[in-house]
Scaffold this motif. Sequence first.
Motif, PDB file in Angstrom:
ATOM      1  N   HIS A 202      64.589  48.177  35.177  1.00 38.04           N
ATOM      2  CA  HIS A 202      63.237  48.724  35.085  1.00 38.04           C
ATOM      3  C   HIS A 202      62.275  47.549  35.004  1.00 38.04           C
ATOM      4  O   HIS A 202      62.566  46.539  34.366  1.00 38.04           O
ATOM      5  CB  HIS A 202      63.087  49.614  33.850  1.00 38.04           C
ATOM      6  CG  HIS A 202      61.799  50.385  33.811  1.00 38.04           C
ATOM      7  ND1 HIS A 202      61.516  51.380  34.716  1.00 38.04           N
ATOM      8  CD2 HIS A 202      60.712  50.296  33.004  1.00 38.04           C
ATOM      9  CE1 HIS A 202      60.318  51.890  34.450  1.00 38.04           C
ATOM     10  NE2 HIS A 202      59.810  51.237  33.419  1.00 38.04           N
ATOM     11  N   ILE A 203      61.134  47.693  35.668  1.00 37.19           N
ATOM     12  CA  ILE A 203      60.077  46.688  35.676  1.00 37.19           C
ATOM     13  C   ILE A 203      58.841  47.283  35.012  1.00 37.19           C
ATOM     14  O   ILE A 203      58.541  48.472  35.201  1.00 37.19           O
ATOM     15  CB  ILE A 203      59.719  46.272  37.119  1.00 37.19           C
ATOM     16  CG1 ILE A 203      60.945  45.701  37.853  1.00 37.19           C
ATOM     17  CG2 ILE A 203      58.561  45.279  37.137  1.00 37.19           C
ATOM     18  CD1 ILE A 203      61.391  44.359  37.387  1.00 37.19           C
ATOM     19  N   GLN A 204      58.119  46.472  34.260  1.00 38.02           N
ATOM     20  CA  GLN A 204      56.799  46.870  33.769  1.00 38.02           C
ATOM     21  C   GLN A 204      55.804  45.769  34.108  1.00 38.02           C
ATOM     22  O   GLN A 204      56.171  44.596  34.212  1.00 38.02           O
ATOM     23  CB  GLN A 204      56.825  47.141  32.264  1.00 38.02           C
ATOM     24  CG  GLN A 204      57.574  48.428  31.912  1.00 38.02           C
ATOM     25  CD  GLN A 204      57.640  48.695  30.430  1.00 38.02           C
ATOM     26  OE1 GLN A 204      57.847  47.784  29.631  1.00 38.02           O
ATOM     27  NE2 GLN A 204      57.501  49.948  30.047  1.00 38.02           N
ATOM     28  N   ILE A 205      54.536  46.170  34.262  1.00 41.23           N
ATOM     29  CA  ILE A 205      53.518  45.236  34.724  1.00 41.23           C
ATOM     30  C   ILE A 205      52.239  45.360  33.921  1.00 41.23           C
ATOM     31  O   ILE A 205      51.920  46.406  33.364  1.00 41.23           O
ATOM     32  CB  ILE A 205      53.190  45.440  36.226  1.00 41.23           C
ATOM     33  CG1 ILE A 205      52.661  46.867  36.479  1.00 41.23           C
ATOM     34  CG2 ILE A 205      54.395  45.144  37.093  1.00 41.23           C
ATOM     35  CD1 ILE A 205      52.090  47.067  37.883  1.00 41.23           C
ATOM     36  N   ALA A 206      51.517  44.257  33.868  1.00 39.33           N
ATOM     37  CA  ALA A 206      50.141  44.158  33.384  1.00 39.33           C
ATOM     38  C   ALA A 206      49.666  42.770  33.751  1.00 39.33           C
ATOM     39  O   ALA A 206      50.477  41.860  33.975  1.00 39.33           O
ATOM     40  CB  ALA A 206      50.056  44.370  31.872  1.00 39.33           C
ATOM     41  N   SER A 207      48.365  42.580  33.804  1.00 42.65           N
ATOM     42  CA  SER A 207      47.851  41.238  34.073  1.00 42.65           C
ATOM     43  C   SER A 207      48.182  40.324  32.908  1.00 42.65           C
ATOM     44  O   SER A 207      48.369  40.762  31.766  1.00 42.65           O
ATOM     45  CB  SER A 207      46.338  41.280  34.293  1.00 42.65           C
ATOM     46  OG  SER A 207      45.661  41.529  33.066  1.00 42.65           O
ATOM     47  N   ALA A 208      48.266  39.040  33.207  1.00 41.32           N
ATOM     48  CA  ALA A 208      48.417  38.027  32.174  1.00 41.32           C
ATOM     49  C   ALA A 208      47.242  37.044  32.315  1.00 41.32           C
ATOM     50  O   ALA A 208      46.872  36.683  33.430  1.00 41.32           O
ATOM     51  CB  ALA A 208      49.745  37.298  32.328  1.00 41.32           C
ATOM     52  N   PRO A 209      46.628  36.671  31.182  1.00 35.94           N
ATOM     53  CA  PRO A 209      47.085  36.903  29.814  1.00 35.94           C
ATOM     54  C   PRO A 209      46.496  38.129  29.116  1.00 35.94           C
ATOM     55  O   PRO A 209      46.842  38.393  27.964  1.00 35.94           O
ATOM     56  CB  PRO A 209      46.595  35.636  29.109  1.00 35.94           C
ATOM     57  CG  PRO A 209      45.302  35.317  29.805  1.00 35.94           C
ATOM     58  CD  PRO A 209      45.521  35.684  31.252  1.00 35.94           C
ATOM     59  N   ASP A 210      45.615  38.900  29.769  1.00 39.46           N
ATOM     60  CA  ASP A 210      44.823  39.893  29.028  1.00 39.46           C
ATOM     61  C   ASP A 210      45.383  41.305  29.039  1.00 39.46           C
ATOM     62  O   ASP A 210      44.840  42.190  28.401  1.00 39.46           O
ATOM     63  CB  ASP A 210      43.389  39.918  29.568  1.00 39.46           C
ATOM     64  CG  ASP A 210      42.655  38.618  29.298  1.00 39.46           C
ATOM     65  OD1 ASP A 210      42.925  38.006  28.254  1.00 39.46           O
ATOM     66  OD2 ASP A 210      41.829  38.215  30.139  1.00 39.46           O
ATOM     67  N   ARG A 211      46.452  41.553  29.751  1.00 42.15           N
ATOM     68  CA  ARG A 211      47.151  42.840  29.779  1.00 42.15           C
ATOM     69  C   ARG A 211      46.281  43.980  30.328  1.00 42.15           C
ATOM     70  O   ARG A 211      46.335  45.116  29.858  1.00 42.15           O
ATOM     71  CB  ARG A 211      47.709  43.204  28.394  1.00 42.15           C
ATOM     72  CG  ARG A 211      48.969  44.057  28.496  1.00 42.15           C
ATOM     73  CD  ARG A 211      49.636  44.296  27.155  1.00 42.15           C
ATOM     74  NE  ARG A 211      50.961  44.862  27.359  1.00 42.15           N
ATOM     75  CZ  ARG A 211      51.811  45.189  26.380  1.00 42.15           C
ATOM     76  NH1 ARG A 211      51.470  45.002  25.134  1.00 42.15           N
ATOM     77  NH2 ARG A 211      52.987  45.685  26.669  1.00 42.15           N
ATOM     78  N   HIS A 212      45.517  43.665  31.349  1.00 41.65           N
ATOM     79  CA  HIS A 212      44.707  44.686  32.013  1.00 41.65           C
ATOM     80  C   HIS A 212      45.370  45.078  33.341  1.00 41.65           C
ATOM     81  O   HIS A 212      46.562  44.858  33.542  1.00 41.65           O
ATOM     82  CB  HIS A 212      43.288  44.169  32.235  1.00 41.65           C
ATOM     83  CG  HIS A 212      42.529  43.939  30.974  1.00 41.65           C
ATOM     84  ND1 HIS A 212      42.548  44.813  29.911  1.00 41.65           N
ATOM     85  CD2 HIS A 212      41.707  42.906  30.600  1.00 41.65           C
ATOM     86  CE1 HIS A 212      41.782  44.366  28.939  1.00 41.65           C
ATOM     87  NE2 HIS A 212      41.269  43.214  29.322  1.00 41.65           N
ATOM     88  N   GLU A 213      44.577  45.675  34.247  1.00 41.63           N
ATOM     89  CA  GLU A 213      45.070  46.075  35.564  1.00 41.63           C
ATOM     90  C   GLU A 213      45.713  44.881  36.272  1.00 41.63           C
ATOM     91  O   GLU A 213      45.270  43.741  36.091  1.00 41.63           O
ATOM     92  CB  GLU A 213      43.926  46.632  36.404  1.00 41.63           C
ATOM     93  CG  GLU A 213      43.476  48.023  36.017  1.00 41.63           C
ATOM     94  CD  GLU A 213      42.422  48.071  34.919  1.00 41.63           C
ATOM     95  OE1 GLU A 213      41.806  49.119  34.713  1.00 41.63           O
ATOM     96  OE2 GLU A 213      42.219  47.025  34.240  1.00 41.63           O
ATOM     97  N   PRO A 214      46.711  45.136  37.114  1.00 45.94           N
ATOM     98  CA  PRO A 214      47.429  44.046  37.792  1.00 45.94           C
ATOM     99  C   PRO A 214      46.679  43.504  39.001  1.00 45.94           C
ATOM    100  O   PRO A 214      47.261  43.288  40.071  1.00 45.94           O
ATOM    101  CB  PRO A 214      48.748  44.708  38.194  1.00 45.94           C
ATOM    102  CG  PRO A 214      48.390  46.140  38.413  1.00 45.94           C
ATOM    103  CD  PRO A 214      47.354  46.451  37.365  1.00 45.94           C
ATOM    104  N   ASP A 215      45.379  43.283  38.838  1.00 43.04           N
ATOM    105  CA  ASP A 215      44.567  42.743  39.933  1.00 43.04           C
ATOM    106  C   ASP A 215      43.714  41.579  39.452  1.00 43.04           C
ATOM    107  O   ASP A 215      42.721  41.218  40.102  1.00 43.04           O
ATOM    108  CB  ASP A 215      43.688  43.841  40.547  1.00 43.04           C
ATOM    109  CG  ASP A 215      42.750  44.499  39.534  1.00 43.04           C
ATOM    110  OD1 ASP A 215      42.700  44.049  38.359  1.00 43.04           O
ATOM    111  OD2 ASP A 215      42.075  45.473  39.908  1.00 43.04           O
ATOM    112  N   GLU A 216      44.090  40.963  38.317  1.00 39.40           N
ATOM    113  CA  GLU A 216      43.346  39.829  37.788  1.00 39.40           C
ATOM    114  C   GLU A 216      44.328  38.910  37.074  1.00 39.40           C
ATOM    115  O   GLU A 216      45.501  39.231  36.892  1.00 39.40           O
ATOM    116  CB  GLU A 216      42.274  40.305  36.793  1.00 39.40           C
ATOM    117  CG  GLU A 216      42.848  40.941  35.526  1.00 39.40           C
ATOM    118  CD  GLU A 216      41.802  41.225  34.455  1.00 39.40           C
ATOM    119  OE1 GLU A 216      40.665  41.571  34.812  1.00 39.40           O
ATOM    120  OE2 GLU A 216      42.134  41.098  33.263  1.00 39.40           O
ATOM    121  N   GLY A 217      43.832  37.743  36.685  1.00 39.50           N
ATOM    122  CA  GLY A 217      44.643  36.856  35.858  1.00 39.50           C
ATOM    123  C   GLY A 217      45.587  35.964  36.637  1.00 39.50           C
ATOM    124  O   GLY A 217      45.386  35.662  37.817  1.00 39.50           O
TER     125      GLY A 217
END
Length: 260
Positions: A202-217
Amino acid sequence: MPKFAANLSTLFTELPFLERFDAAAAAGFRGVEFLFPYDYQPEQLKQALTRNRLELVLFNTAPGDSAAGEWGLAAIPGREADARRDIDRALEYALALECRQVHLMASVVPPAADRQQWSETFISNARYAAERFAPQGIRVLLEALNPITKPDYLYASQYQTLEMVKRIDRPGVFTQLDLFHAQRVDGNLSHLIREYAGQYQHIQIASAPDRHEPDEGELNYPWLFDLLDSSGYQGWIGCEYLPRTTTLAGLGWLDPYRPL
């Protein structure tokens, strides 16, 4: 082509929990996950899933007393009976909700504790979970949590969970690769994805470092999604991020991947 599951513990939180299933389906998701189902009867959750033709892809064993700092019981020496009660309860929900994988929460380890003893306790309880779950075709997953988000958790690195799976040495036990946590601790995500393909389920996603949408960071998620495809990953990708504003306002990143 990646397939995404909305994490209903972090997305659509502007709505009551049972209404989030409808919102996720309306937004184009075909799978959902969440942290804990135990405040609801299985029948309530099953109805919400069926109504929206959603698949439940993951949930966790119970955290214990989170207000007192607990985050899982399975590694706590002397709490084996409580941990196994929670494992049995999770199995009941998994069967009722037709969920094929459950994250077995370990524990926060006090700084002065003997980590080896806590690891051995976890291994024993994980073997119990595997022996209960595997005959039902349900996987047990282990997830590393970075020490900034969850200080003193039993394991912080993906390499620690990979080694723990080897030590548990039971069928149906795999790692859960959260790319947000992995980036905060391990980095080199392309190596993790390529070299350990098949060991994570299983994979999980979030932006790094701020844990927002996966379109930044820091992370180029479209590139990582292509890499997961080329590495043969066919499981779900859980969207466990904290929206910058509302969930719907931030879903533009999903447009190229929405089911036709």
